[in-house]
Design an enzyme around this catalytic site. Structure first.
Site, PDB file in Angstrom:
ATOM      1  N   PRO A   1       1.032 109.588  28.931  1.00  0.00           N
ATOM      2  CA  PRO A   1       1.764 109.013  30.064  1.00  0.00           C
ATOM      3  C   PRO A   1       2.548 110.102  30.809  1.00  0.00           C
ATOM      4  CG  PRO A   1       2.279 107.833  28.028  1.00  0.00           C
ATOM      5  CD  PRO A   1       1.436 109.011  27.653  1.00  0.00           C
ATOM      6  N   VAL A   2       2.602 109.963  32.122  1.00  0.00           N
ATOM      7  CA  VAL A   2       3.182 111.020  32.957  1.00  0.00           C
ATOM      8  C   VAL A   2       4.689 110.844  33.150  1.00  0.00           C
ATOM      9  CG1 VAL A   2       3.177 111.944  35.313  1.00  0.00           C
ATOM     10  CG2 VAL A   2       1.033 111.448  34.154  1.00  0.00           C
ATOM     11  N   GLY A   3       5.429 111.939  33.024  1.00  0.00           N
ATOM     12  CA  GLY A   3       6.866 111.933  33.334  1.00  0.00           C
ATOM     13  C   GLY A   3       7.646 110.984  32.452  1.00  0.00           C
TER      14      GLY A   3
ATOM     15  N   GLY B   1       8.599 111.666  29.045  1.00  0.00           N
ATOM     16  CA  GLY B   1       9.258 112.267  27.885  1.00  0.00           C
ATOM     17  C   GLY B   1       8.311 112.797  26.834  1.00  0.00           C
ATOM     18  N   LEU B   2       6.997 112.760  27.143  1.00  0.00           N
ATOM     19  CA  LEU B   2       6.028 113.256  26.164  1.00  0.00           C
ATOM     20  C   LEU B   2       5.460 114.622  26.544  1.00  0.00           C
ATOM     21  CD1 LEU B   2       4.021 110.022  25.223  1.00  0.00           C
ATOM     22  CD2 LEU B   2       5.995 111.018  24.073  1.00  0.00           C
ATOM     23  N   GLY B   3       5.992 115.232  27.584  1.00  0.00           N
ATOM     24  CA  GLY B   3       5.579 116.604  27.910  1.00  0.00           C
ATOM     25  C   GLY B   3       4.204 116.690  28.549  1.00  0.00           C
ATOM     26  N   SER B   4       3.899 115.736  29.434  1.00  0.00           N
ATOM     27  CA  SER B   4       2.562 115.754  30.053  1.00  0.00           C
ATOM     28  C   SER B   4       2.337 117.021  30.883  1.00  0.00           C
ATOM     29  CB  SER B   4       2.359 114.513  30.924  1.00  0.00           C
ATOM     30  OG  SER B   4       3.358 114.463  31.932  1.00  0.00           O
TER      31      SER B   4
ATOM     32  N   ALA C   1       3.678 120.030  30.504  1.00  0.00           N
ATOM     33  CA  ALA C   1       3.483 121.190  29.622  1.00  0.00           C
ATOM     34  C   ALA C   1       2.088 121.161  29.014  1.00  0.00           C
ATOM     35  CB  ALA C   1       4.536 121.198  28.513  1.00  0.00           C
TER      36      ALA C   1
ATOM     37  N   ASP D   1       8.882 122.489  25.535  1.00  0.00           N
ATOM     38  CA  ASP D   1       7.641 121.719  25.626  1.00  0.00           C
ATOM     39  C   ASP D   1       6.405 122.611  25.542  1.00  0.00           C
ATOM     40  OD1 ASP D   1       9.414 119.684  26.226  1.00  0.00           O
ATOM     41  OD2 ASP D   1       8.231 118.879  27.881  1.00  0.00           O
TER      42      ASP D   1
HETATM   43  O1  PMV Z   1      11.037 114.595  29.694  1.00  0.00           O
HETATM   44  P1  PMV Z   1      10.489 115.943  29.374  1.00  0.00           P
HETATM   45  O2  PMV Z   1       9.337 115.897  28.420  1.00  0.00           O
HETATM   46  O3  PMV Z   1      10.180 116.739  30.607  1.00  0.00           O
HETATM   47  O4  PMV Z   1      11.625 116.747  28.579  1.00  0.00           O
HETATM   48  C1  PMV Z   1      12.799 117.164  29.226  1.00  0.00           C
HETATM   49  C2  PMV Z   1      13.706 117.826  28.247  1.00  0.00           C
HETATM   50  C3  PMV Z   1      15.002 118.386  28.819  1.00  0.00           C
HETATM   51  O5  PMV Z   1      15.700 118.961  27.732  1.00  0.00           O
HETATM   52  C4  PMV Z   1      15.861 117.291  29.438  1.00  0.00           C
HETATM   53  C5  PMV Z   1      14.735 119.460  29.873  1.00  0.00           C
HETATM   54  C6  PMV Z   1      14.101 120.724  29.314  1.00  0.00           C
HETATM   55  O6  PMV Z   1      13.535 121.483  30.127  1.00  0.00           O
HETATM   56  O7  PMV Z   1      14.209 121.001  28.100  1.00  0.00           O
END
Ligand code: PMV
Length: 310
Positions: free
Chosen positions: A98-100, A102-105, A107, A149
């Site tokens: 899933p995009v955006g 919190g799973l680092g799509s 990266a 990430d």
């Molecule tokens: O939501 P994500 O997977 O882009 O993670 C963001 C994590 C943060 O600590 C909020 C930002 C970062 O660059 O580490």
């Protein structure tokens, strides 16, 4: 023609605080982005079944403003520079992430693209180098990013990341999770900015960031000792502190509580917050069912291998 894939990741501890130099612990998980690369007459980017962060899929071809295609385009440029050639490549992307959320799509797509393109151009790279280049891509596209990430996605398994100090692998045996996804997302940049403003005007919030660092320092020991009860307890603490920083949401809280009530050892939001995903430690069927009942989507994941050739 080459094909590489790279995993998504969850944060066990330390998101947001890692932006201020505190350590973080992440685990790569087995939902992957796959990139197929082939030398061509001119550069092209296609997607099979995803919308990469900021990129819209229309009829199988990616379209968008120049900066929307930034992640993939920059990744191709980096790999080409590293290979010392000017050859054009066509890349095709497919994703289970899933995009955006919190799973680092972003990266995962960057890491898979750098790996696939560098192999295609005859200059395969070590995972550590892929991580470094991936971080440079995220920095240049997002303006600010932590190396967390890209390092987790490139090297795989559980990792400890302390920016500018140390990045290393941890034993990830015994780690399995349920991920709950509320179907939403929030821009990482805005969430990071919100926390920055809060810490600037409120000293207590800076203290919360430091406390998250303490949670992570305890958490890394618990992961290394395979003390899963302690890992879960610290994840719960970490979630409370993230809520204190204002990055929780109603739907994230609902999924976190559903996981705990169904018997998870611990549960927290993962990533930037504001919406998206939670991660629960302990991937039993009751936890999956409990989260599924309140989530848009829920799935089990385990620690996964880093970037690899397919
Ligand atoms: O939501 P994500 O997977 O882009 O993670 C963001 C994590 C943060 O600590 C909020 C930002 C970062 O660059 O580490």
């Amino acid at each position: 023609m080459t094909r590489s894939s790279a995993p998504a990741k969850v944060f066990l501890f330390g998101e947001h605080a890692v932006v201020y130099g505190e350590p973080a612990v992440l685990c790569a998980v087995d939902r992957r982005v796959t990139v197929h690369a082939e030398e061509a007459e001119e550069d092209a980017i296609h997607a099979e079944d995803l919308s990469v962060t900021g990129v819209t899929e229309r009829g199988g071809a990616l379209t968008g403003e120049a900066d929307e295609l930034g992640y993939v385009r920059k990744a191709v440029e980096k790999a080409r520079e590293e290979a010392g050639t000017e050859a054009a490549v066509e890349v095709t992307i497919s994703s289970e992430v899933p995009v955006g959320a919190g799973l680092g799509s972003s990266a995962a797509v960057v890491v898979a693209a750098i790996d696939a393109v560098s192999r295609e151009l005859g200059a395969p790279l070590e995972a550590e180098r892929v991580a470094e280049l991936g971080y440079e891509v995220e920095l240049s596209v997002q303006g600010s990013a932590s190396p967390s990430d890209t390092y987790a996605s490139a090297t795989g398994g559980a990792v400890y990341v302390e920016p500018d100090v140390e990045m290393r692998s941890l034993d990830s045996s015994g780690l399995s999770f349920v991920v709950g996804y509320d179907g939403g997302s929030a821009p990482t940049g805005e969430m990071v900015e919100g926390v920055r403003r809060l810490t600037e005007r409120n000293l207590v919030a800076s203290g919360v960031v430091e406390l998250i660092g303490e949670v992570t320092r305890s958490g890394v020991g618990a992961v290394e000792e395979n003390d899963l009860d302690m890992v879960g307890e610290l994840m719960n603490l970490n979630h409370g502190l993230l809520e204190a920083l204002g990055v929780g949401s109603t739907s994230l809280a609902r999924m976190v509580w559903a996981a705990r009530e169904a018997g998870a050892r611990g549960a927290k939001l993962t990533g930037a917050g504001g919406g998206g995903c939670i991660v629960a430690l302990g991937g039993g069927p009751e936890v999956l069912a409990g989260v599924e009942a309140v989530a848009e989507e829920a799935f089990r994941v385990e620690a996964a291998e880093g970037v690899r050739q397919e």
